[in-house]
Design a protein around this motif. Sequence first.
Motif, PDB file in Angstrom:
ATOM      1  N   ASP A 684       0.853  -1.183   0.000  1.00 31.40           N
ATOM      2  CA  ASP A 684       0.000   0.000   0.000  1.00 31.40           C
ATOM      3  C   ASP A 684       0.892   1.237   0.000  1.00 31.40           C
ATOM      4  OD1 ASP A 684      -1.754   2.023   0.291  1.00 31.40           O
ATOM      5  OD2 ASP A 684      -2.511   1.395   2.256  1.00 31.40           O
ATOM      6  N   PRO A 685       0.917   1.977  -1.112  1.00 35.25           N
ATOM      7  CA  PRO A 685       1.798   3.146  -1.165  1.00 35.25           C
ATOM      8  C   PRO A 685       1.463   4.175  -0.089  1.00 35.25           C
ATOM      9  CG  PRO A 685       0.958   2.598  -3.331  1.00 35.25           C
ATOM     10  CD  PRO A 685       0.192   1.769  -2.357  1.00 35.25           C
ATOM     11  N   ALA A 686       0.264   4.058   0.477  1.00 38.28           N
ATOM     12  CA  ALA A 686      -0.125   5.041   1.482  1.00 38.28           C
ATOM     13  C   ALA A 686       0.310   4.631   2.883  1.00 38.28           C
ATOM     14  CB  ALA A 686      -1.638   5.242   1.431  1.00 38.28           C
ATOM     15  N   ALA A 687       0.944   3.489   2.995  1.00 36.33           N
ATOM     16  CA  ALA A 687       1.384   3.052   4.326  1.00 36.33           C
ATOM     17  C   ALA A 687       2.410   4.038   4.882  1.00 36.33           C
ATOM     18  CB  ALA A 687       1.997   1.661   4.211  1.00 36.33           C
ATOM     19  N   ALA A 688       2.531   4.046   6.194  1.00 39.56           N
ATOM     20  CA  ALA A 688       3.479   4.979   6.820  1.00 39.56           C
ATOM     21  C   ALA A 688       4.876   4.750   6.261  1.00 39.56           C
ATOM     22  CB  ALA A 688       3.474   4.749   8.327  1.00 39.56           C
ATOM     23  N   VAL A 689       5.551   5.861   6.011  1.00 39.22           N
ATOM     24  CA  VAL A 689       6.856   5.766   5.362  1.00 39.22           C
ATOM     25  C   VAL A 689       7.909   5.268   6.338  1.00 39.22           C
ATOM     26  CG1 VAL A 689       8.687   7.140   4.332  1.00 39.22           C
ATOM     27  CG2 VAL A 689       6.298   7.574   3.734  1.00 39.22           C
ATOM     28  N   VAL A 690       8.725   4.343   5.872  1.00 39.69           N
ATOM     29  CA  VAL A 690       9.873   3.934   6.671  1.00 39.69           C
ATOM     30  C   VAL A 690      10.917   5.043   6.527  1.00 39.69           C
ATOM     31  CG1 VAL A 690      11.678   2.203   6.951  1.00 39.69           C
ATOM     32  CG2 VAL A 690       9.393   1.512   6.168  1.00 39.69           C
ATOM     33  N   PRO A 691      11.321   5.651   7.608  1.00 41.95           N
ATOM     34  CA  PRO A 691      12.256   6.781   7.497  1.00 41.95           C
ATOM     35  C   PRO A 691      13.519   6.364   6.754  1.00 41.95           C
ATOM     36  CG  PRO A 691      11.467   6.546   9.752  1.00 41.95           C
ATOM     37  CD  PRO A 691      10.975   5.349   9.008  1.00 41.95           C
ATOM     38  N   ALA A 692      14.036   7.293   5.988  1.00 33.72           N
ATOM     39  CA  ALA A 692      15.201   6.986   5.157  1.00 33.72           C
ATOM     40  C   ALA A 692      16.344   6.452   5.999  1.00 33.72           C
ATOM     41  CB  ALA A 692      15.626   8.231   4.390  1.00 33.72           C
ATOM     42  N   ARG A 693      16.536   7.018   7.207  1.00 34.28           N
ATOM     43  CA  ARG A 693      17.681   6.590   8.019  1.00 34.28           C
ATOM     44  C   ARG A 693      17.545   5.146   8.477  1.00 34.28           C
ATOM     45  NH1 ARG A 693      14.676  10.061  10.910  1.00 34.28           N
ATOM     46  NH2 ARG A 693      13.595   9.171  12.715  1.00 34.28           N
ATOM     47  N   GLU A 694      16.306   4.636   8.448  1.00 35.59           N
ATOM     48  CA  GLU A 694      16.113   3.251   8.878  1.00 35.59           C
ATOM     49  C   GLU A 694      16.170   2.283   7.704  1.00 35.59           C
ATOM     50  OE1 GLU A 694      12.597   2.774  11.253  1.00 35.59           O
ATOM     51  OE2 GLU A 694      12.997   4.662  12.298  1.00 35.59           O
ATOM     52  N   ARG A 695      16.299   2.834   6.491  1.00 31.65           N
ATOM     53  CA  ARG A 695      16.345   1.931   5.346  1.00 31.65           C
ATOM     54  C   ARG A 695      17.776   1.455   5.132  1.00 31.65           C
ATOM     55  NH1 ARG A 695      12.311   4.536   0.771  1.00 31.65           N
ATOM     56  NH2 ARG A 695      10.942   5.607   2.241  1.00 31.65           N
ATOM     57  N   PRO A 696      17.922   0.294   4.510  1.00 32.66           N
ATOM     58  CA  PRO A 696      19.267  -0.216   4.254  1.00 32.66           C
ATOM     59  C   PRO A 696      20.060   0.717   3.344  1.00 32.66           C
ATOM     60  CG  PRO A 696      17.574  -1.822   3.645  1.00 32.66           C
ATOM     61  CD  PRO A 696      16.868  -0.581   4.038  1.00 32.66           C
ATOM     62  N   LEU A 697      21.344   0.538   3.375  1.00 28.29           N
ATOM     63  CA  LEU A 697      22.247   1.403   2.621  1.00 28.29           C
ATOM     64  C   LEU A 697      21.871   1.434   1.136  1.00 28.29           C
ATOM     65  CD1 LEU A 697      24.746   3.129   2.995  1.00 28.29           C
ATOM     66  CD2 LEU A 697      26.136   1.123   2.495  1.00 28.29           C
ATOM     67  N   ILE A 698      21.533   0.281   0.611  1.00 31.71           N
ATOM     68  CA  ILE A 698      21.267   0.236  -0.835  1.00 31.71           C
ATOM     69  C   ILE A 698      20.030   1.048  -1.192  1.00 31.71           C
ATOM     70  CG2 ILE A 698      19.892  -1.913  -0.841  1.00 31.71           C
ATOM     71  CD1 ILE A 698      21.620  -2.543  -3.486  1.00 31.71           C
ATOM     72  N   ASP A 699      19.064   1.126  -0.280  1.00 35.65           N
ATOM     73  CA  ASP A 699      17.889   1.976  -0.516  1.00 35.65           C
ATOM     74  C   ASP A 699      18.307   3.437  -0.560  1.00 35.65           C
ATOM     75  OD1 ASP A 699      16.527  -0.357  -0.346  1.00 35.65           O
ATOM     76  OD2 ASP A 699      15.164   0.255   1.271  1.00 35.65           O
ATOM     77  N   ARG A 700      19.156   3.787   0.393  1.00 39.76           N
ATOM     78  CA  ARG A 700      19.569   5.191   0.452  1.00 39.76           C
ATOM     79  C   ARG A 700      20.459   5.539  -0.742  1.00 39.76           C
ATOM     80  NH1 ARG A 700      22.295   5.744   5.580  1.00 39.76           N
ATOM     81  NH2 ARG A 700      21.970   3.541   6.031  1.00 39.76           N
ATOM     82  N   TRP A 701      21.236   4.565  -1.173  1.00 39.85           N
ATOM     83  CA  TRP A 701      22.037   4.789  -2.394  1.00 39.85           C
ATOM     84  C   TRP A 701      21.117   5.073  -3.583  1.00 39.85           C
ATOM     85  CZ3 TRP A 701      21.742   1.089  -6.496  1.00 39.85           C
ATOM     86  CH2 TRP A 701      22.470   1.464  -7.631  1.00 39.85           C
ATOM     87  N   LEU A 702      20.065   4.279  -3.694  1.00 45.42           N
ATOM     88  CA  LEU A 702      19.166   4.457  -4.830  1.00 45.42           C
ATOM     89  C   LEU A 702      18.477   5.824  -4.768  1.00 45.42           C
ATOM     90  CD1 LEU A 702      18.053   2.874  -7.340  1.00 45.42           C
ATOM     91  CD2 LEU A 702      15.964   2.641  -6.010  1.00 45.42           C
ATOM     92  N   LEU A 703      18.035   6.199  -3.572  1.00 47.81           N
ATOM     93  CA  LEU A 703      17.334   7.484  -3.447  1.00 47.81           C
ATOM     94  C   LEU A 703      18.284   8.636  -3.751  1.00 47.81           C
ATOM     95  CD1 LEU A 703      15.103   6.760  -0.340  1.00 47.81           C
ATOM     96  CD2 LEU A 703      14.412   6.902  -2.738  1.00 47.81           C
ATOM     97  N   SER A 704      19.507   8.481  -3.302  1.00 49.37           N
ATOM     98  CA  SER A 704      20.485   9.528  -3.575  1.00 49.37           C
ATOM     99  C   SER A 704      20.741   9.637  -5.081  1.00 49.37           C
ATOM    100  CB  SER A 704      21.774   9.198  -2.832  1.00 49.37           C
ATOM    101  OG  SER A 704      22.837   9.916  -3.377  1.00 49.37           O
ATOM    102  N   SER A 705      20.861   8.492  -5.758  1.00 46.99           N
ATOM    103  CA  SER A 705      21.035   8.510  -7.219  1.00 46.99           C
ATOM    104  C   SER A 705      19.830   9.156  -7.878  1.00 46.99           C
ATOM    105  CB  SER A 705      21.170   7.097  -7.777  1.00 46.99           C
ATOM    106  OG  SER A 705      22.189   6.419  -7.132  1.00 46.99           O
ATOM    107  N   LEU A 706      18.678   8.858  -7.335  1.00 48.89           N
ATOM    108  CA  LEU A 706      17.451   9.403  -7.893  1.00 48.89           C
ATOM    109  C   LEU A 706      17.444  10.932  -7.789  1.00 48.89           C
ATOM    110  CD1 LEU A 706      14.580   8.706  -9.009  1.00 48.89           C
ATOM    111  CD2 LEU A 706      13.782   8.806  -6.654  1.00 48.89           C
ATOM    112  N   HIS A 707      17.862  11.427  -6.640  1.00 50.37           N
ATOM    113  CA  HIS A 707      17.887  12.884  -6.457  1.00 50.37           C
ATOM    114  C   HIS A 707      18.864  13.534  -7.422  1.00 50.37           C
ATOM    115  CE1 HIS A 707      16.247  12.680  -2.081  1.00 50.37           C
ATOM    116  NE2 HIS A 707      15.578  11.925  -2.928  1.00 50.37           N
ATOM    117  N   ARG A 708      19.993  12.890  -7.598  1.00 49.05           N
ATOM    118  CA  ARG A 708      20.956  13.429  -8.560  1.00 49.05           C
ATOM    119  C   ARG A 708      20.374  13.410  -9.964  1.00 49.05           C
ATOM    120  NH1 ARG A 708      25.017  10.836  -5.717  1.00 49.05           N
ATOM    121  NH2 ARG A 708      24.895   9.027  -7.099  1.00 49.05           N
TER     122      ARG A 708
END
Length: 1015
Positions: A684-708
């Motif tokens: 459910d995309p509307a589910a409460a968001v898992v905070p970025a700091r709690e996501r694994p490194l690879i998730d944060r890598w992907l989000l960072s690439s996405l922002h770039r």
Amino acid sequence: MATEQKMRFAPVGSGFDLPELENGVLDLWEREASFDVLRQKNSGAPRYSFIDGPITANIEAMGVHHAWGRTYKDLYQRYKAMQGFDQRWQNGFDCQGLWVEVQVERELNLNSKRDIETYGIDKFSRACRARVDRSAAAITKQSIRLGQWMDWDNSYYTYSDNNISHIWSVLKLCHEKGWLYKGHRAMPWCARCGTALAEHEMTGSYKEMTHDSLYVRFPVLAEGRGSDLAKQRASFLAWTTTPWTLPANVMLAVHPDLDYVKVRVVADGATEPELLILGAKVYAQSKWHNAEVVGTVKGRDLIGLRYAGPFDELPAGKTAAPAHKVIAWDEVGEAEGTGIVHIAPGCGAEDFALGKREDAPVLVPIDENAQFVSGFGWLEGRDARDVAHEIADDLRKRGRLFRELAYTHSYPICWRCKEEIVFRVGDEWFISMDELRPKLKEAATKVRWLPSHTGDRMQNWLDNMGDWNISRKRYWGLPLPFYTCANGHFFIIGSQNELRERAVRGLEQLQELHRPWIDKVVVSCPTCKAESVRVRETGDVWLDAGIVPFSTLNWLTDRGYWKKWFPAEFITENVEQIRLWYYSQLFFSVVLTGRAPYETVLSHEFVYDEIGDEFHKSGENFIDFPQAAERVGSDIVRWFYMRLNPADKVLFGYNVLSEVKRKLLVLWNTYAFFVTYANVDHFDPAAAVVPARERPLIDRWLLSSLHRLVRDVRGALDAYDSQTACLKMEAFWDDLSTWYVRRNRSRFWKARSERDSLAAYQTLYEALTTLIRLFAPVMPFIAEETLSLLRRGAHRGRPGTPDACRAPRRRTGPRRAILGWREDADASPEAHRRVRRERSRPRRFGQRFRAGGDRQGRAQREGDRDPRRGGGPGEGDREAGPQGARTEARQGSPARAAGARRGSLPAARRDDLGRRLRALGHRGPHLARRRARARGRTRRGRDGRARNEGHPGARARRSCARARAPPEQHAQGGGARHLGPHRAPLRRSHRARVRALRRLHKAGGAGDELHRGPP
Ligand SMILES: [Zn+2]
Ligand SMILES: [Zn+2]
């Protein structure tokens, strides 16, 4: 379907049938009037002014080459629309001139001006208009198929009275400034079309041709200094590739500083020696036998000598005979010919100028149809292009021909009907460029030319162009509003209104400002009131197109509106328009306003077929666009063009398109992967968001690439650099598929904890929805399809939440189009202020993808926002400050590692993957087997047939068994260890999963073939 009812996201078929998808989206857009909604939404917002270069409405089917420029137009207008800018969205059609006339002549089986006049100019004009309207309708339909959004009901037509009236006003102004004149000069002439051609129509219109070239004796006359030479039977030897001009010979030209030799030679078949005079260098390079040089002389010593012309016995020749003499000309060279040039002032521009300099008579041997006129004896009535052999024979009989050689050279042809050009002296109307040239050059320097060398080409053109020949002796075109009364007063009608005021009679039959009706309007001379009729000439079509920044913006009738939209911020066309549309617009604009009518000009190169040949409309290699769209899909064509460098020539064919399709499949399969598993797991995309700091490194890598990526793509599109934007997006979705999905597969199908699984889903969901919005202006069909389905999933079961476009909520009703909406905000004053603020700031990297992006970016970091809104975090990067930078630095390593590993994946292996993907087509391999493979138990070596064997039930049973097996290891970086206390068992029973999977298989769910583990 019951299954679909239970699924949050509409299941993705295993195939990738783009044409079908696109036609569905087109229906959706039409049903929802998406474009109108978009316009309404942006109406009144800050403006973005684009002016469309009119496409010639003279084709039944757009070629694939048309799709290049039209996609640029659509891409940048859509991009600006997504940012909320108000636009005019006006498409244009070029409707007059030879293009249309020649085509209509073919349709009506007419082949000369005489034929047209016999047929009736009124009927001919009607037929031209009908053809234009037919063609415009076809182009409109095909452009819609391309995905182009325009206000199609409001297209402009250059045949309109409004357009004509605007040009009239400028011609009148040119006359008042003293720039307009009637010139008597030699012009390139098309005999079939019966009209002169302008300089800019000649560029590029050359063809390899073989002509009869003649070496001709011009005997020296025994007058004055020539007596001695005449006694030795001396002749000047001159060379021509256009024998038809010999009867119009008046002079011979030599270079005063070159050496000439006198050669004693016994010609073939002759008994007596003769003396031939020709260039020393030319002679030295030739191999004559029975010849010896008896003397050398400078060119200047030959000047003034008189000679006998080749056709002096003809009546016309008799008038030229007294003028026959050798003159000096610095342009004479020794590269080809004999170093002595035959000059016929009635048959060439340079010849004409020399004739004027020497005050020599001008013999015009041919009429409008290239037939010899009276005075040329046996040649009278013959076509100049057919008489080379007979002229040679005639000269041979009279002992004048020295040699006859077939000669292949690049020769000018008519750009419209492809017949070879002749040169002819006639009366034409010109606009003098001397005073305007520096102003045009200056105005052009203030324009941003993309690619930058096109700016130099424009300067070069402006430096070298001559006066503008604006008249054509034709029918379906702008009627030049020039009048001369019986008392010789010349005047110009400057507008439709002025015509009405001045008309004495004929107004009642005036249906439109075209021939023949306009010719019947008699007006009174402003000086003496005498009755006057119009000249018969029509105007150059580039007048029609050049006036567009004024006529379409109502310069004459609504100056306020014009001011709102002038100048165009952006225009784009093929590079050949430098000397055509860019130039003619610049001319009008400088005359009227003193400045350029455009700020940024993007030019693209030409398109060739796969082996590099030109596309020919009638040729076998021609690919019409509708055909390509139905075969491969418009989005593939669009992506293909937009990822190219506009400065490069393009080779187009279905093979290169299938390469593009292979790239898109990578993206499509990631999307299908997401939908498949999100449905199984009821993400459910509307589910409460898992905070970025709690996501694994690879998730944060992907989000960072996405922002770039957001930052880079926006920066590139702001700079009109679609190639960089597209290549960055491709690289991203490659990483997304090859590294993120592949490395995290197990988190999607068997998570250690629900929270870890949720983090993976949220990360992939954000990456996909953001990426889709980024490529939406380039591939609107795929974007519409995928994003609206993802969003629809996001809104299911959430009553009371208005979706992004504030459309009514529907759980099971028809889909809503989303590209028609500005997603960042509605048309509130605040939104406008925001866009305006953004616009007033200097553009830079890292600007928000959407006006609301900063908010979302922040929310992303805070990790507590609804991911349904997606991430537009470009500006967020900047605001994140040191912390954001740190995060990015830390996350650099997985990305680098990923890059390194990607590099190490053998190219052959990657190709293999692509081939397999293509082979998959509609039949994705068994989902469960792919899962098993993902765990490393792949039954490699099985071919596609083996996969498709077996009863569906048996496949499903196997799938159960495999689905139960544990993963061998957890993918790198995908750790539930980050999630601490949120470790939780899967919320669904195994039996339920199996049931879901079985349903999926029946529905032909798409697979994750792509996302198998590394080899
Ligand atoms: Zn022609
Ligand atoms: Zn008068």
